[in-house]
Design a protein around this motif. Structure first.
Motif, PDB file in Angstrom:
ATOM      1  N   SER A 206       0.930  -1.310  -0.209  1.00  0.00           N
ATOM      2  CA  SER A 206       0.091  -0.041   0.069  1.00  0.00           C
ATOM      3  C   SER A 206       0.772   1.208   0.013  1.00  0.00           C
ATOM      4  O   SER A 206       0.491   2.380  -0.349  1.00  0.00           O
ATOM      5  N   MET A 207       2.022   1.180   0.549  1.00  0.00           N
ATOM      6  CA  MET A 207       3.065   2.380   0.530  1.00  0.00           C
ATOM      7  C   MET A 207       3.312   2.682  -0.838  1.00  0.00           C
ATOM      8  O   MET A 207       3.703   4.034  -0.994  1.00  0.00           O
ATOM      9  N   VAL A 208       3.304   1.726  -1.697  1.00  0.00           N
ATOM     10  CA  VAL A 208       3.702   2.385  -2.987  1.00  0.00           C
ATOM     11  C   VAL A 208       2.768   3.194  -3.491  1.00  0.00           C
ATOM     12  O   VAL A 208       3.016   3.993  -4.577  1.00  0.00           O
ATOM     13  N   PHE A 209       1.415   2.975  -3.277  1.00  0.00           N
ATOM     14  CA  PHE A 209       0.346   3.397  -3.939  1.00  0.00           C
ATOM     15  C   PHE A 209       0.111   4.983  -3.124  1.00  0.00           C
ATOM     16  O   PHE A 209      -0.463   5.961  -3.765  1.00  0.00           O
ATOM     17  N   SER A 210       0.803   5.160  -1.845  1.00  0.00           N
ATOM     18  CA  SER A 210       0.759   6.400  -1.438  1.00  0.00           C
ATOM     19  C   SER A 210       1.770   7.520  -1.669  1.00  0.00           C
ATOM     20  O   SER A 210       1.784   8.559  -1.292  1.00  0.00           O
ATOM     21  N   ILE A 211       2.716   6.953  -2.640  1.00  0.00           N
ATOM     22  CA  ILE A 211       3.938   7.784  -2.764  1.00  0.00           C
ATOM     23  C   ILE A 211       3.367   9.170  -3.817  1.00  0.00           C
ATOM     24  O   ILE A 211       4.072  10.155  -3.384  1.00  0.00           O
TER      25      ILE A 211
END
Length: 290
Positions: A206-211
């Protein structure tokens, strides 16, 4: 029978649960998503709209200028936005978990062959119970957390299995909750560890999509600083940020699929440890083939 059939009813180590979760997604992801479009797309869109509206309302309510004057306008609207977001999250969560678990149930019954209409009908039949169970299990975990953090953590483990028990055993809401405590008895730590590792994996993805949202906010912050202007935190929440944040939220909601599948594997692992139903079924099938 599907040649790539993944047996659910067997004991698994922690690593096997995670590996088989992603193996199941690789093999069945497209078909499962096509069914989720039928059962969950409307709650999903409404949830995204509710999330975006809450973010927008939050920025308006906690405007620094209003706060400096001691004003907290539109708190009622913020509360309504928050309740609407949680209501849509519950409905989406129920539709998604119901679909995934009924898909797995039909997958097991058909030895890898899934009938879409049967899955959809199963979700419709159990949707009321799923929502009721979601509310009750959520309240149990919430009040456990209010008492102290550790009771909340303890209660989260059995409550994470109640949907699997409801659907795979065709249980009532009350039986699903009581059976969940029996299922984790003497197995709480390994169940917690498995849920914790799965949670970390989902968090990393999910961190990838919050970048994008983070990069946009950081860029705005640097631009304001270079111009020597005061940074208003709520001014950072414009329509671009809301759009990027909504995309990030959408990805996180979709990742609940991983959670639902992994809890099914955890359920069958614990059920096999306690009752060995899968092993008994295999023995019976061997006897019938003679």
């Amino acid at each position: 029978m599907n040649n790539n059939y993944i047996e659910f009813k067997k004991k698994r180590e922690l690593g096997d649960i995670i590996t088989d979760t992603f193996a199941f997604i690789r093999q069945n992801g497209k078909h499962l998503l096509s069914i989720l479009l039928k059962t969950s797309v409307i709650p999903f869109v409404l949830l995204l709209l509710a999330s975006a509206y809450y973010t927008h309302t939050y920025a308006n309510v906690f405007d620094p200028v209003s706060l400096s004057r001691g004003e907290l306008s539109d708190m009622g609207i913020l509360l309504i936005a928050l309740v609407a977001m949680f209501a849509m999250l519950l409905i989406f969560y129920g539709a998604l978990f119901g679909t995934v678990l009924h898909y797995i149930k039909n997958y097991i019954e058909g030895k890898g062959v899934v009938n879409s209409e049967t899955v959809v009908q199963g979700v419709k039949n159990d949707f009321g119970k799923i929502i009721g169970l979601g509310v009750l299990s959520g309240l149990i975990t919430f009040f456990g957390t209010l008492l102290c953090v550790f009771p909340g953590i303890y209660l989260y483990v059995p409550m994470s299995l109640v949907f699997s028990i409801l659907i795979f055993r065709n249980s009532s809401v009350s039986d699903a909750i009581s059976d969940s405590f029996n299922l984790i008895k003497n197995e709480w730590w390994i169940t917690f560890a498995t849920l914790f590792i799965v949670g970390i994996v989902i968090w990393i993805i999910s961190m990838v999509f919050s970048i994008p949202a983070a990069v946009y906010s950081y860029t705005r912050l640097l631009t304001s600083a270079s111009e020597g202007s005061m940074v208003d935190p709520t001014a950072m929440i414009d329509w671009v940020f809301i759009a990027l944040n909504t995309i990030s939220s959408a990805a996180q909601y979709v990742l609940y699929i991983i959670t639902a599948i992994s809890t099914a594997f955890i359920y069958f692992n614990l059920n096999e440890i306690k009752h060995a139903t899968g092993a008994l079924e295999q023995i019976d099938s061997l006897g019938n083939n003679k």
